[in-house]
Write a protein that holds these residues in place. Sequence first.
Motif, PDB file in Angstrom:
ATOM      1  N   SER A 168       0.841  -1.198   0.000  1.00 17.65           N
ATOM      2  CA  SER A 168       0.000   0.000   0.000  1.00 17.65           C
ATOM      3  C   SER A 168       0.874   1.245   0.000  1.00 17.65           C
ATOM      4  O   SER A 168       1.985   1.218   0.515  1.00 17.65           O
ATOM      5  CB  SER A 168      -0.922   0.014   1.236  1.00 17.65           C
ATOM      6  OG  SER A 168      -0.162  -0.187   2.409  1.00 17.65           O
ATOM      7  N   VAL A 169       0.346   2.302  -0.574  1.00 13.19           N
ATOM      8  CA  VAL A 169       1.092   3.559  -0.683  1.00 13.19           C
ATOM      9  C   VAL A 169       0.152   4.712  -0.350  1.00 13.19           C
ATOM     10  O   VAL A 169      -1.016   4.708  -0.748  1.00 13.19           O
ATOM     11  CB  VAL A 169       1.662   3.730  -2.110  1.00 13.19           C
ATOM     12  CG1 VAL A 169       2.100   5.167  -2.366  1.00 13.19           C
ATOM     13  CG2 VAL A 169       2.838   2.778  -2.341  1.00 13.19           C
ATOM     14  N   GLY A 170       0.666   5.688   0.393  1.00 14.67           N
ATOM     15  CA  GLY A 170      -0.076   6.918   0.661  1.00 14.67           C
ATOM     16  C   GLY A 170       0.485   8.040  -0.184  1.00 14.67           C
ATOM     17  O   GLY A 170       1.698   8.179  -0.306  1.00 14.67           O
ATOM     18  N   LEU A 171      -0.385   8.815  -0.777  1.00 12.03           N
ATOM     19  CA  LEU A 171       0.053   9.915  -1.650  1.00 12.03           C
ATOM     20  C   LEU A 171      -0.421  11.238  -1.064  1.00 12.03           C
ATOM     21  O   LEU A 171      -1.629  11.468  -0.932  1.00 12.03           O
ATOM     22  CB  LEU A 171      -0.522   9.699  -3.056  1.00 12.03           C
ATOM     23  CG  LEU A 171      -0.465  10.883  -4.028  1.00 12.03           C
ATOM     24  CD1 LEU A 171       0.941  11.429  -4.164  1.00 12.03           C
ATOM     25  CD2 LEU A 171      -0.998  10.451  -5.391  1.00 12.03           C
ATOM     26  N   TYR A 172       0.541  12.081  -0.686  1.00 11.65           N
ATOM     27  CA  TYR A 172       0.191  13.393  -0.173  1.00 11.65           C
ATOM     28  C   TYR A 172       0.063  14.371  -1.338  1.00 11.65           C
ATOM     29  O   TYR A 172       0.967  14.472  -2.173  1.00 11.65           O
ATOM     30  CB  TYR A 172       1.246  13.909   0.816  1.00 11.65           C
ATOM     31  CG  TYR A 172       0.729  15.125   1.541  1.00 11.65           C
ATOM     32  CD1 TYR A 172       0.093  15.003   2.763  1.00 11.65           C
ATOM     33  CD2 TYR A 172       0.802  16.386   0.961  1.00 11.65           C
ATOM     34  CE1 TYR A 172      -0.439  16.103   3.409  1.00 11.65           C
ATOM     35  CE2 TYR A 172       0.267  17.494   1.594  1.00 11.65           C
ATOM     36  CZ  TYR A 172      -0.354  17.349   2.816  1.00 11.65           C
ATOM     37  OH  TYR A 172      -0.892  18.445   3.436  1.00 11.65           O
ATOM     38  N   VAL A 173      -1.034  15.106  -1.372  1.00 10.95           N
ATOM     39  CA  VAL A 173      -1.246  16.139  -2.391  1.00 10.95           C
ATOM     40  C   VAL A 173      -1.533  17.448  -1.662  1.00 10.95           C
ATOM     41  O   VAL A 173      -2.450  17.507  -0.838  1.00 10.95           O
ATOM     42  CB  VAL A 173      -2.426  15.773  -3.311  1.00 10.95           C
ATOM     43  CG1 VAL A 173      -2.686  16.881  -4.327  1.00 10.95           C
ATOM     44  CG2 VAL A 173      -2.156  14.459  -4.017  1.00 10.95           C
ATOM     45  N   PRO A 174      -0.740  18.485  -1.908  1.00 12.35           N
ATOM     46  CA  PRO A 174      -0.984  19.755  -1.229  1.00 12.35           C
ATOM     47  C   PRO A 174      -2.327  20.352  -1.656  1.00 12.35           C
ATOM     48  O   PRO A 174      -2.826  20.055  -2.748  1.00 12.35           O
ATOM     49  CB  PRO A 174       0.174  20.645  -1.698  1.00 12.35           C
ATOM     50  CG  PRO A 174       1.192  19.715  -2.269  1.00 12.35           C
ATOM     51  CD  PRO A 174       0.420  18.551  -2.802  1.00 12.35           C
ATOM     52  N   GLY A 175      -2.880  21.193  -0.805  1.00 11.10           N
ATOM     53  CA  GLY A 175      -4.112  21.888  -1.161  1.00 11.10           C
ATOM     54  C   GLY A 175      -3.795  23.265  -1.731  1.00 11.10           C
ATOM     55  O   GLY A 175      -2.633  23.610  -1.952  1.00 11.10           O
ATOM     56  N   GLY A 176      -4.815  24.002  -1.972  1.00 15.55           N
ATOM     57  CA  GLY A 176      -4.643  25.384  -2.399  1.00 15.55           C
ATOM     58  C   GLY A 176      -3.946  25.518  -3.738  1.00 15.55           C
ATOM     59  O   GLY A 176      -4.127  24.693  -4.626  1.00 15.55           O
ATOM     60  N   THR A 234     -10.796   5.307  10.042  1.00 16.94           N
ATOM     61  CA  THR A 234     -11.191   5.581   8.654  1.00 16.94           C
ATOM     62  C   THR A 234     -10.056   5.375   7.660  1.00 16.94           C
ATOM     63  O   THR A 234     -10.268   4.904   6.548  1.00 16.94           O
ATOM     64  CB  THR A 234     -11.715   7.036   8.546  1.00 16.94           C
ATOM     65  OG1 THR A 234     -12.840   7.160   9.413  1.00 16.94           O
ATOM     66  CG2 THR A 234     -12.123   7.377   7.122  1.00 16.94           C
ATOM     67  N   VAL A 235      -8.838   5.741   8.058  1.00 13.66           N
ATOM     68  CA  VAL A 235      -7.683   5.679   7.154  1.00 13.66           C
ATOM     69  C   VAL A 235      -6.803   4.489   7.548  1.00 13.66           C
ATOM     70  O   VAL A 235      -6.162   4.515   8.599  1.00 13.66           O
ATOM     71  CB  VAL A 235      -6.850   6.976   7.224  1.00 13.66           C
ATOM     72  CG1 VAL A 235      -5.696   6.934   6.217  1.00 13.66           C
ATOM     73  CG2 VAL A 235      -7.723   8.206   6.998  1.00 13.66           C
ATOM     74  N   ALA A 236      -6.788   3.437   6.732  1.00 11.12           N
ATOM     75  CA  ALA A 236      -5.914   2.291   7.040  1.00 11.12           C
ATOM     76  C   ALA A 236      -4.459   2.697   6.784  1.00 11.12           C
ATOM     77  O   ALA A 236      -4.177   3.483   5.879  1.00 11.12           O
ATOM     78  CB  ALA A 236      -6.298   1.101   6.173  1.00 11.12           C
ATOM     79  N   PRO A 237      -3.525   2.184   7.579  1.00  9.83           N
ATOM     80  CA  PRO A 237      -2.128   2.590   7.397  1.00  9.83           C
ATOM     81  C   PRO A 237      -1.544   2.055   6.086  1.00  9.83           C
ATOM     82  O   PRO A 237      -2.030   1.082   5.523  1.00  9.83           O
ATOM     83  CB  PRO A 237      -1.416   1.959   8.597  1.00  9.83           C
ATOM     84  CG  PRO A 237      -2.273   0.816   9.007  1.00  9.83           C
ATOM     85  CD  PRO A 237      -3.689   1.216   8.682  1.00  9.83           C
ATOM     86  N   VAL A 238      -0.481   2.714   5.612  1.00  9.03           N
ATOM     87  CA  VAL A 238       0.178   2.310   4.371  1.00  9.03           C
ATOM     88  C   VAL A 238       1.627   1.916   4.670  1.00  9.03           C
ATOM     89  O   VAL A 238       2.131   2.133   5.771  1.00  9.03           O
ATOM     90  CB  VAL A 238       0.172   3.460   3.339  1.00  9.03           C
ATOM     91  CG1 VAL A 238      -1.251   3.856   2.980  1.00  9.03           C
ATOM     92  CG2 VAL A 238       0.971   4.658   3.846  1.00  9.03           C
ATOM     93  N   ALA A 239       2.295   1.360   3.663  1.00  9.50           N
ATOM     94  CA  ALA A 239       3.694   0.951   3.827  1.00  9.50           C
ATOM     95  C   ALA A 239       4.660   2.084   3.493  1.00  9.50           C
ATOM     96  O   ALA A 239       5.792   2.103   3.978  1.00  9.50           O
ATOM     97  CB  ALA A 239       3.997  -0.261   2.951  1.00  9.50           C
ATOM     98  N   LYS A 240       4.225   3.038   2.645  1.00  9.96           N
ATOM     99  CA  LYS A 240       5.134   4.112   2.226  1.00  9.96           C
ATOM    100  C   LYS A 240       4.315   5.345   1.890  1.00  9.96           C
ATOM    101  O   LYS A 240       3.202   5.225   1.369  1.00  9.96           O
ATOM    102  CB  LYS A 240       5.932   3.669   0.995  1.00  9.96           C
ATOM    103  CG  LYS A 240       6.963   4.686   0.498  1.00  9.96           C
ATOM    104  CD  LYS A 240       7.891   4.056  -0.555  1.00  9.96           C
ATOM    105  CE  LYS A 240       8.990   5.008  -0.988  1.00  9.96           C
ATOM    106  NZ  LYS A 240      10.010   4.328  -1.818  1.00  9.96           N
ATOM    107  N   ILE A 241       4.877   6.516   2.185  1.00  8.36           N
ATOM    108  CA  ILE A 241       4.199   7.781   1.893  1.00  8.36           C
ATOM    109  C   ILE A 241       5.046   8.575   0.907  1.00  8.36           C
ATOM    110  O   ILE A 241       6.244   8.765   1.126  1.00  8.36           O
ATOM    111  CB  ILE A 241       3.982   8.597   3.185  1.00  8.36           C
ATOM    112  CG1 ILE A 241       3.138   7.800   4.187  1.00  8.36           C
ATOM    113  CG2 ILE A 241       3.306   9.937   2.865  1.00  8.36           C
ATOM    114  CD1 ILE A 241       2.993   8.471   5.551  1.00  8.36           C
ATOM    115  N   VAL A 242       4.425   9.036  -0.170  1.00 13.05           N
ATOM    116  CA  VAL A 242       5.131   9.850  -1.173  1.00 13.05           C
ATOM    117  C   VAL A 242       4.354  11.132  -1.424  1.00 13.05           C
ATOM    118  O   VAL A 242       3.199  11.261  -1.042  1.00 13.05           O
ATOM    119  CB  VAL A 242       5.287   9.075  -2.515  1.00 13.05           C
ATOM    120  CG1 VAL A 242       6.078   7.794  -2.311  1.00 13.05           C
ATOM    121  CG2 VAL A 242       3.932   8.791  -3.153  1.00 13.05           C
TER     122      VAL A 242
END
Lengths: 431, 431
Positions: free
Chosen positions: B127-135, B203-211
Amino acid sequence: MLRLDSRDPDFGPSFARLLAVKREVAEDVDEAVRAIIAEVVARGDDALVDYSRRFDGHGPDFSAASLRVSEAEIEAALREAPPEALDALRLARARIESFHRAQVPGDRRETDALGVTLGWRWTALESVGLYVPGGTASYPSSVLMNAVPAKVAGVPRIAMVVPTPGGVTNPLVLAAARLAGVDEIFRVGGAQAVAALAYGTATVAPVAKIVGPGNAYVAAAKRRVFGQVGIDMIAGPSEVLILADGHANPDWVAADLLAQAEHDAAAQAILVTDSDALADAVARAVEGQLATLPRADIARASWRDYGAIVRVERLADAIPLVDRLAPEHLEIEAADAEALAARVRNAGAIFLGAHTPEAIGDYVGGPNHVLPTARSARFSSGLGVLDFMKRTTLLSCTPEALRALGPAAVALGRAEGLDGHARSVAIRLNL
Amino acid sequence: MLRLDSRDPDFGPSFARLLAVKREVAEDVDEAVRAIIAEVVARGDDALVDYSRRFDGHGPDFSAASLRVSEAEIEAALREAPPEALDALRLARARIESFHRAQVPGDRRETDALGVTLGWRWTALESVGLYVPGGTASYPSSVLMNAVPAKVAGVPRIAMVVPTPGGVTNPLVLAAARLAGVDEIFRVGGAQAVAALAYGTATVAPVAKIVGPGNAYVAAAKRRVFGQVGIDMIAGPSEVLILADGHANPDWVAADLLAQAEHDAAAQAILVTDSDALADAVARAVEGQLATLPRADIARASWRDYGAIVRVERLADAIPLVDRLAPEHLEIEAADAEALAARVRNAGAIFLGAHTPEAIGDYVGGPNHVLPTARSARFSSGLGVLDFMKRTTLLSCTPEALRALGPAAVALGRAEGLDGHARSVAIRLNL
């Protein structure tokens, strides 16, 4: 040693606790390390000499000229090293090199239907620093495992640093460095050695990346210089998970558990089996073998505090447990070892069958023994050739290709509010 | 803007100062981030809701049930997004996917002459988490560049987090997520989102890596959860180096410099040329184009504070300078572009020829636009499929193979003082 049974009602929380165990004592050395790095940046070789006198017990005759290990000393080490161990290192080097040579990645370049030429090119890092611990944790096998992949990658300069407490150098470490093709060896360790490799001094030229294991000071220094240079993973205590059925030899399994446990009181050895008889026999064999193990104190502490035997209904039930633990080393000694291995997602290295003790992989198997610890095999790999190379992508458009792709880039640039991006394309197309 | 000439006697120190310029303001947010992560670990969704109300201006009706972006909202975003931009995203996705598909690595297994079977297997992260900035920094192109390689790698679950300040979501970001195959989207940002991805909530299941990129809080949170999960590189301000001869079009070169400068006041755009005439013309063109650039304030500050024009005697003299700067983006607009490119060791991505503005690579070229900044192209690569996979090595010995290799392992184990290692081999061979 913890015994768990997956059929127990409280197995879920118990296994979760096993997963969550922290085996590392976080030493707060960050302030000391910050000061050491600042000193090396400011005073260069003089700082290295001062720290080496203070921490490694060198006398007043230790100077900047003493830092570099001479050719004559390396030659002497090769003569001095036990011939049997030297031959074993040669075999290890050849097998490690052969295995890693197959990891060298290929370049790619193609031109697509629109006339866009695209691809990538791998290049070796221009230089690498290899940290080697001094004293008892000074392992020649680790020198090979770190330096050989760098050489295979094509790194033109490998600089090794090793502290020599009391002036003592392990001749096998120097021999391994020579066999692996290390170009420069410096008699310096600790955070000061990491600082020298990152920032350079008059004697130690800076490198692009620093690899290799070390104590808390070395780990903290590597974290701190990251960005200035690349670093490898920060290794935690070693670990093995052995998956075995009732046909496994309990003495062999016990020996493999203890081979892991003897590394460090914080090492972890876990047996997962579908056989109560094997579980009991292994527990007894561990106690028996501890009686005659030279490093019994360390191994006993590791087995007592972090060892575990987990009983599962069927070995297949162990796969999700393995994936959650993501062990550095996974041994599978069971009838259907291949089929079980194929279902594992998270493990640093897998050792298949009763005749593949993990120690073969530590030394002479060929695969790397620098592997992800502390469950990081969920997201990272063992050391390899790719760690000493980097990829540069290439893109080239003909005027026609730019005409075909340009309008989409202009649309996205404008949609993202980056009109300068859009303009850099539009200006070439008179859009 | 700094002007340097490699023929000046003080060029060496001047160029070294350019190399050493720190373009990032280190914001000390670590203590705030530590507290936010601890809150999310302790209170889960409740903490996410509290922080989202406080930082993103959501009202009291914002609850745990609001966190997940619904299917209907994604469908609405697809309808709402400008059709031209949506078509451009579709083209971009297809080209990015095609380029990255060629990066999928191969497995290997062979049996050597001794009877040792060895090799490796690549597996996708679970699993992977993807951070996307707002604004304003919410870029749909970055969603594609991060998510498509993960999908190509075979990651079964991609969870995206994006803050929605004032309740506003960029429909193109949701559309890009859908096109890229993102599986879950959560309306949460900042350190709290990183904590949720690392440790999980109801609500948010954990991931193995965050990018993915983010502000100082996000970067600090990623550093802090590293180990618990994997993270990608921490991206610094963007940069371009343009190597151009006297035949280059100064307006095009100026547009490319400004396309970089408009990203961020801390971005860096550098021209290296062997032509005084081009240097002067580009300097004039930059000023002219700034007059009509919507993001002129940002671009002007970047060009003023970090821009540079470096005059070299011959373009070949620029290669060692390029390697020391190790630019994220390198454009080569010169007669012998291919030959010059072949001699560069350190660059994130190279753009060849006058018809390949870097903005093509930002959007629709195919190669990834997530690239190493701040000179880290000396030791690292742009984002790719390998960042979403990991390698497990495999080793298997027959009894005969163990007999052949075992004695060397025993010798090395004993030489390293690890008798338990030696014993785990010897016990199988009756040594």
